[in-house]
Scaffold this motif. Sequence first.
Motif: not given
Ligand SMILES: [Zn+2]
Lengths: 141, 380
Positions: A26, A29, A40, A43
């Motif tokens: 990701c 994050c 993801c 997040c």
């Molecule tokens: Zn993420």
Amino acid sequence: MSKRVPIAEGLFTWPAERPALLGSRCNNCGIASFPVAESCMACSGQDVTIEELPSRGTLWTWTIQQFMPKSPYNSGETPETFRPYGVGYLELPGGVRVEGRLTENDPEKLHIGMEMDVVFDTWRTDSNGDEIIGFFFQPSN
Amino acid sequence: MDVAIIGIGIHPFGRTPARSGLQQGAYAARLALQDAGIEWRDIEFAFGGSASAGNADALGNELGLTGIPFINVANGCATGGSSLMTAYNAIRSGAHDIGLVAGFDKHDRGAFNADPKALGLGEWYGEMGLMMTTQFFAMKIQKYMHDHGISKDTLARVAHKAFINGSLNPNAWRRSPVALEEIASSTMVSDPLTKYMFCSPSEGGVALVLCRADKAKSYCARPVYLKSAVLKSRRYGSFEVFAPSQALQQVAGPTVDASRAAFEMAGVGPKDIDVSQLQDTESGAEIMHMAENGFCEHGEQEQLIQSGATQLGGSMPINTDGGCLANGEPIGASGLRQVYENVLQLRGAAGDHQVPGNPRLAYSHVYGAPGISAVTILQR
Ligand SMILES: [Zn+2]
């Protein structure tokens, strides 16, 4: 002419001189996922980059599957030829813990924390005679 | 608006070739209605579930077609807990005064086999033999034993207790104690768990009648009150079944989250609980769930179980009806069986498997794939 084909597209690089498992990281994050996901789980971000995961890690936990699973298990084995197999999560540094079959099925030879390599080998041969390639975790030398 | 349980019914668990799953559900529902002293036509709504024995709302064909809203619930092993939570909220909201929650099932022999596609996973995952709940539980307890010093003997003792409790419960499937040595040395299924340490798919039915707490006494001399009913799903980073990968950083699982929320809602803590039913699809699960539900610290289970604390007469009785290990797991009915048992315990009506000391607060917990937990707290 028989071919060597991966068990699933996009699971690992194939064909490749040194195949590797593929994950997605990701860009928001930094969390890695296996297999590649479009978003993801940590997040909900949708901006991800596909990357090759490390080929060596440590065994996080394991078990031995002692009986032959029902369908969708598809190994070409019969109840008579079935051999118990190891299953474990391999912690890949900086990446993620990936679940896979182990090449070792002797509980005496497995312990949490041991070093293992990701290897690629024939899983089964299909009705066309093609070799279906899967990934496995093998104790490092 | 508080909620009370005023009627309970069960069809014995195990194998009943002569009755379909639906008929076992209807059997339980009739007993629950009778226990509450009401008729099926008095019921204003029903929620129910079955994983392998048809739609729960087909109970209408058995019990009578009365036009009520009947919602089918499908949430894996947490189906019963999900039905109960939804019914609890339906009454708390004021939408209904009285309703029925039912669960029943009838499974084939052998381990459950799951479909990767239904869970958004690639076919390769099932094809290579990774889609097994048994493996997950084995790997989770393997890691847990390594990290927290739980012995193999303690694993066997959980199953040993379950079969003793089952032998005292006329509705249980496994009615004979099994020697500790036999459990430990039985066929290995998935290391470190042996055959006797796993529950099997089975059959059975359970139904509960719920109503507004302020009306409970008009039906029932000894109503039991639902102080909380909570359902949680997994967050990123919890170690769950059917996961091709796990996060490097672990967080608390849905059991921890559901437990904390349920205690907070009920305004009580783990030390206040007199009797518990914790999901024990295998003996390692009961051990881990003791700590995840807040009843001890990680690792304390070794001493607690070895000293007999979780037995019927112990300080922390767990799975007093024999749990999943002695009852098997008919998915739709299993979570409600726990609540049935807790109501029996709080009424003082559990007979040979009654815990001593006039219990006042009872706790139930289910866990299901792919990472959901339901917790209820009952008070008499
Ligand atoms: Zn993420």
